[in-house]
Design a protein around this motif. Structure first.
Motif, PDB file in Angstrom:
ATOM      1  N   LYS A 119     -42.975 -43.010  80.968  1.00 15.32           N
ATOM      2  CA  LYS A 119     -44.100 -43.450  80.133  1.00 15.32           C
ATOM      3  C   LYS A 119     -45.370 -42.772  80.648  1.00 15.32           C
ATOM      4  O   LYS A 119     -46.432 -42.925  80.083  1.00 15.32           O
ATOM      5  N   GLY A 143     -40.908 -47.184  76.566  1.00  9.93           N
ATOM      6  CA  GLY A 143     -40.441 -48.429  77.186  1.00  9.93           C
ATOM      7  C   GLY A 143     -38.979 -48.310  77.528  1.00  9.93           C
ATOM      8  O   GLY A 143     -38.334 -47.304  77.187  1.00  9.93           O
ATOM      9  N   SER A 144     -38.465 -49.333  78.221  1.00  8.04           N
ATOM     10  CA  SER A 144     -37.057 -49.336  78.659  1.00  8.04           C
ATOM     11  C   SER A 144     -36.649 -47.977  79.226  1.00  8.04           C
ATOM     12  O   SER A 144     -35.591 -47.420  78.871  1.00  8.04           O
ATOM     13  N   GLU A 146     -35.512 -47.125  81.965  1.00  6.13           N
ATOM     14  CA  GLU A 146     -34.285 -47.141  82.764  1.00  6.13           C
ATOM     15  C   GLU A 146     -33.059 -46.704  81.964  1.00  6.13           C
ATOM     16  O   GLU A 146     -32.048 -46.289  82.537  1.00  6.13           O
ATOM     17  N   ASP A 159     -41.225 -44.229  86.987  1.00  2.00           N
ATOM     18  CA  ASP A 159     -41.608 -45.504  86.377  1.00  2.00           C
ATOM     19  C   ASP A 159     -42.120 -46.475  87.442  1.00  2.00           C
ATOM     20  O   ASP A 159     -41.975 -46.233  88.646  1.00  2.00           O
ATOM     21  N   ILE A 160     -42.657 -47.581  86.944  1.00  2.00           N
ATOM     22  CA  ILE A 160     -43.152 -48.632  87.826  1.00  2.00           C
ATOM     23  C   ILE A 160     -41.983 -49.474  88.326  1.00  2.00           C
ATOM     24  O   ILE A 160     -41.107 -49.848  87.544  1.00  2.00           O
ATOM     25  N   VAL A 161     -41.998 -49.763  89.621  1.00  2.00           N
ATOM     26  CA  VAL A 161     -41.022 -50.687  90.190  1.00  2.00           C
ATOM     27  C   VAL A 161     -41.803 -51.834  90.808  1.00  2.00           C
ATOM     28  O   VAL A 161     -42.693 -51.621  91.635  1.00  2.00           O
ATOM     29  N   GLU A 162     -41.478 -53.045  90.343  1.00  2.00           N
ATOM     30  CA  GLU A 162     -42.191 -54.202  90.899  1.00  2.00           C
ATOM     31  C   GLU A 162     -41.228 -54.973  91.802  1.00  2.00           C
ATOM     32  O   GLU A 162     -41.200 -54.775  93.006  1.00  2.00           O
ATOM     33  N   GLY A 164     -37.941 -54.630  91.490  1.00  2.00           N
ATOM     34  CA  GLY A 164     -36.754 -53.771  91.634  1.00  2.00           C
ATOM     35  C   GLY A 164     -35.580 -54.286  90.825  1.00  2.00           C
ATOM     36  O   GLY A 164     -34.519 -53.664  90.777  1.00  2.00           O
ATOM     37  N   ALA A 165     -35.765 -55.436  90.155  1.00  2.00           N
ATOM     38  CA  ALA A 165     -34.653 -56.064  89.434  1.00  2.00           C
ATOM     39  C   ALA A 165     -34.148 -55.198  88.278  1.00  2.00           C
ATOM     40  O   ALA A 165     -32.931 -55.088  88.078  1.00  2.00           O
ATOM     41  N   THR A 166     -35.052 -54.580  87.539  1.00  2.00           N
ATOM     42  CA  THR A 166     -34.619 -53.781  86.380  1.00  2.00           C
ATOM     43  C   THR A 166     -33.742 -52.620  86.844  1.00  2.00           C
ATOM     44  O   THR A 166     -32.707 -52.329  86.237  1.00  2.00           O
TER      45      THR A 166
HETATM   46  C1  PRP Z   1     -41.913 -52.368  83.630  1.00  2.00           C
HETATM   47  C2  PRP Z   1     -41.409 -51.053  84.191  1.00  2.00           C
HETATM   48  C3  PRP Z   1     -40.011 -51.395  84.603  1.00  2.00           C
HETATM   49  C4  PRP Z   1     -40.128 -52.850  85.024  1.00  2.00           C
HETATM   50  C5  PRP Z   1     -40.192 -52.943  86.514  1.00  2.00           C
HETATM   51  O1  PRP Z   1     -41.471 -52.472  82.338  1.00  2.00           O
HETATM   52  O2  PRP Z   1     -41.481 -50.027  83.233  1.00  2.00           O
HETATM   53  O3  PRP Z   1     -39.118 -51.260  83.539  1.00  2.00           O
HETATM   54  O4  PRP Z   1     -41.342 -53.366  84.464  1.00  2.00           O
HETATM   55  O5  PRP Z   1     -40.237 -54.266  86.960  1.00  2.00           O
HETATM   56  P1  PRP Z   1     -39.208 -54.837  88.036  1.00  2.00           P
HETATM   57  O6  PRP Z   1     -39.108 -53.857  89.159  1.00  2.00           O
HETATM   58  O7  PRP Z   1     -39.833 -56.147  88.472  1.00  2.00           O
HETATM   59  O8  PRP Z   1     -37.902 -55.041  87.341  1.00  2.00           O
HETATM   60  P2  PRP Z   1     -42.079 -53.496  81.308  1.00  2.00           P
HETATM   61  O9  PRP Z   1     -41.628 -54.882  81.625  1.00  2.00           O
HETATM   62  O10 PRP Z   1     -43.555 -53.294  81.240  1.00  2.00           O
HETATM   63  O11 PRP Z   1     -41.394 -53.099  79.943  1.00  2.00           O
HETATM   64  P3  PRP Z   1     -41.089 -51.698  79.267  1.00  2.00           P
HETATM   65  O12 PRP Z   1     -39.667 -51.405  79.604  1.00  2.00           O
HETATM   66  O13 PRP Z   1     -41.296 -51.929  77.825  1.00  2.00           O
HETATM   67  O14 PRP Z   1     -42.004 -50.642  79.814  1.00  2.00           O
END
Ligand code: PRP
Length: 219
Positions: A119, A143-144, A146, A159-162, A164-166
Motif C-alpha cells: 500500500k 488492502g489485504s 498479505e 506492510d505495517i506489522v502491529e 503480527g497476527a495477520t
Molecule cells: C493493517 C496492515 C496489516 C495489519 C497488521 O491492515 O496492513 O494487514 O493491519 O496488523 P497486525 O500485525 O496486528 O495483524 P488493516 O487492518 O489496516 O487493513 P487492510 O488489510 O485493509 O490494509
C-alpha cells in the motif's frame, strides 16, 4: 485572533487525539456527538478541527489548510510532504516490514528483480532502491496485502506489522524491519512562523501530558 486549525486522520487516531486535546485544555464538545460532520469548532479557544482521510492529512498541512496535523509516520514517509514533524505521540506503535512466505527468505536476496506488493509504493521503492540496491517492480494494492505472496502475485510485501497476527495467521514471516512507526504531529512551515507562540504552546502542553504518563487518550 484567527482559528488554529487541526487536521486529524479519521478513525481511532482521531479519537485518541481528541482525548489528548481535551487533556491539554482544548476540548471540542461538538465532536463527542456521533455524526457525519467533518469540521468542528471551539469558538472560545478559536480552534477548528477537521477529519480527513489519513493519506490526505499531510497535504492539508503542507498547503496551510490546516496548521497542525496528526497522522502516522507511515503516511508522512509515503506522502513526503514539505511539513515540519514536531512530535512523536507514541500512539499506534507498529513497524513497517518486508514480509513473505518463509521459503522466500533466502531466495529474496538472490533474485535480480523482485515483485513487491504494498500500500506504500514510495516507502517500498525507496527502501529497495537505496538501501538494498535492488530493482523492484512495485505492485500497488489497497488492502489485504498479505494475500499477494500467498496467491503468487508478488515475491514479498512491504506492510505495517502491529501484533503480527495477520502475518502469523496467513503463514507469513517478517524478513526485515524497515522502520518503527507511530503517530506524529506535523506543522505547516508558514504557520510555524505566523502562529509560533500558539503552536509552541500546544506542543509544550502535549509534551507535558506525554511525560506525565497520562496516556489514556481515548475520547
Ligand atoms: C493493517 C496492515 C496489516 C495489519 C497488521 O491492515 O496492513 O494487514 O493491519 O496488523 P497486525 O500485525 O496486528 O495483524 P488493516 O487492518 O489496516 O487493513 P487492510 O488489510 O485493509 O490494509
Amino acid at each position: 485572533m484567527r482559528y488554529l486549525t487541526f487536521a486529524l486522520a479519521k478513525g481511532r487516531l482521531a479519537d485518541q487525539t481528541m482525548g489528548l486535546l481535551e487533556r491539554i485544555g482544548m476540548p471540542c464538545e461538538e465532536m463527542r456527538e456521533k455524526s457525519r460532520k467533518l469540521i468542528f469548532v471551539n469558538e472560545e479557544l478559536k480552534i477548528k478541527i477537521f477529519l480527513a482521510k489519513t493519506s490526505d492529512v499531510p497535504t492539508y498541512v503542507e498547503y496551510g489548510a490546516a496548521d497542525i496535523g496528526v497522522v502516522g509516520k507511515d503516511t508522512i514517509l509515503e506522502e513526503n510532504r514539505n511539513v515540519y514533524e514536531m512530535l512523536d505521540l507514541g500512539l499506534g506503535k507498529c513497524r513497517m516490514c518486508v514480509a513473505g512466505l518463509p521459503e522466500m527468505r533466502d531466495r529474496l536476496g538472490k533474485l535480480h528483480s523482485l515483485r513487491v506488493a504494498t500500500k506504500y509504493p514510495n516507502i517500498a521503492r525507496e527502501y529497495f532502491y537505496h538501501k538494498k540496491h535492488k530493482t523492484v517492480e512495485i505492485i500497488k494494492l489497497n488492502g489485504s496485502i498479505e494475500l499477494a505472496p500467498i496467491v503468487g502475485l508478488s515475491d514479498c510485501i512491504v506492510d505495517i506489522v502491529e501484533s503480527g497476527a495477520t502475518l502469523r495467521e496467513n503463514g507469513l514471516v517478517v524478513f526485515e524491519e524497515i522502520c518503527p512507526l507511530s503517530a506524529r504531529v506535523i506543522v505547516n512551515r508558514v504557520s510555524m512562523k505566523m502562529e509560533h507562540q500558539r503552536i509552541i504552546d500546544v506542543m509544550d502542553r502535549i509534551r507535558y501530558i506525554l511525560r506525565s504518563g497520562i496516556n489514556d487518550t481515548n475520547y
